[in-house]
Design a protein around this motif. Sequence first.
Motif, PDB file in Angstrom:
ATOM      1  N   SER A  54      -9.711  37.077  53.921  1.00  8.59           N
ATOM      2  CA  SER A  54      -9.230  38.249  53.193  1.00  8.59           C
ATOM      3  C   SER A  54      -7.840  38.688  53.669  1.00  8.59           C
ATOM      4  N   ASP A  55      -7.449  38.323  54.888  1.00  8.07           N
ATOM      5  CA  ASP A  55      -6.119  38.685  55.403  1.00  8.07           C
ATOM      6  C   ASP A  55      -4.997  37.987  54.645  1.00  8.07           C
ATOM      7  N   VAL A  56      -5.289  36.840  54.023  1.00 11.13           N
ATOM      8  CA  VAL A  56      -4.263  36.082  53.312  1.00 11.13           C
ATOM      9  C   VAL A  56      -3.725  36.897  52.138  1.00 11.13           C
ATOM     10  N   ALA A  57      -4.556  37.746  51.573  1.00 15.19           N
ATOM     11  CA  ALA A  57      -4.123  38.574  50.447  1.00 15.19           C
ATOM     12  C   ALA A  57      -3.191  39.697  50.888  1.00 15.19           C
ATOM     13  N   THR A  58      -3.068  39.909  52.188  1.00 15.30           N
ATOM     14  CA  THR A  58      -2.129  40.915  52.687  1.00 15.30           C
ATOM     15  C   THR A  58      -0.764  40.261  52.880  1.00 15.30           C
ATOM     16  N   HIS A  59       0.221  41.048  53.189  1.00 22.27           N
ATOM     17  CA  HIS A  59       1.581  40.528  53.323  1.00 22.27           C
ATOM     18  C   HIS A  59       1.730  39.629  54.559  1.00 22.27           C
ATOM     19  N   THR A  60       1.096  39.996  55.671  1.00 22.96           N
ATOM     20  CA  THR A  60       1.203  39.238  56.918  1.00 22.96           C
ATOM     21  C   THR A  60      -0.197  38.991  57.473  1.00 22.96           C
ATOM     22  N   PHE A  61      -0.418  37.771  57.986  1.00 17.26           N
ATOM     23  CA  PHE A  61      -1.720  37.427  58.560  1.00 17.26           C
ATOM     24  C   PHE A  61      -1.499  36.483  59.733  1.00 17.26           C
ATOM     25  N   ASN A  62      -2.518  36.315  60.565  1.00 22.02           N
ATOM     26  CA  ASN A  62      -2.425  35.474  61.758  1.00 22.02           C
ATOM     27  C   ASN A  62      -2.961  34.075  61.498  1.00 22.02           C
ATOM     28  N   ILE A  63      -2.229  33.085  62.016  1.00 21.38           N
ATOM     29  CA  ILE A  63      -2.660  31.685  61.895  1.00 21.38           C
ATOM     30  C   ILE A  63      -2.684  31.038  63.272  1.00 21.38           C
ATOM     31  N   ARG A  64      -3.301  29.857  63.318  1.00 26.18           N
ATOM     32  CA  ARG A  64      -3.251  28.979  64.473  1.00 26.18           C
ATOM     33  C   ARG A  64      -3.002  27.577  63.934  1.00 26.18           C
ATOM     34  N   ALA A  65      -2.036  26.891  64.506  1.00 25.97           N
ATOM     35  CA  ALA A  65      -1.736  25.520  64.090  1.00 25.97           C
ATOM     36  C   ALA A  65      -1.409  24.713  65.334  1.00 25.97           C
TER      37      ALA A  65
END
Length: 161
Positions: A54-65
């Motif tokens: 659901s965070d993807v629909a916000t402007h900024t979200f956290n990832i790990r790569a």
Amino acid sequence: MKTSNVLVLILVLLYINASREWPTHTVCKEDNLEIYYKSCDPQQDFVFSIDKCSDVATHTFNIRASMALRHNIKELYVKLHLIINGKTVLTYSETLCAPGHSKLIFCGMKKGEHLHYEGPVTLGIKEIPQGDYTVSAKLTNEDHVTVACADFTVKNYLDYY
């Protein structure tokens, strides 16, 4: 006996190389949004995740790569394609690393080093388009060699209204 063992080993290695296709990984799957990815680089897969779908629909979200680099990153370019029903409808490209122009912390990393990023990402869009589509992403270096490549499948049924 040794000749037959060598022959079997060669056949196994050829089969592995000929049949290699990376698995499809689930980034997230919630009620109205599903995101999957598959490496399109025949020689390397990588790890990618986000905290919450659901965070993807916000402007900024956290990832790990994370991945091991097979090539140096002196310069790095990204090219994205939005593909709907098998047709490219939008193309975007940007320079991410260049002499005097480095947007990322891993610019300048060398072959063999382990690239790991954990933190915020801003897409620069207000909403993720509804529907089923593919986002193809390819990162290349100064030698036009693929550093990473993936096809992201997005299934978005979120209603923004």
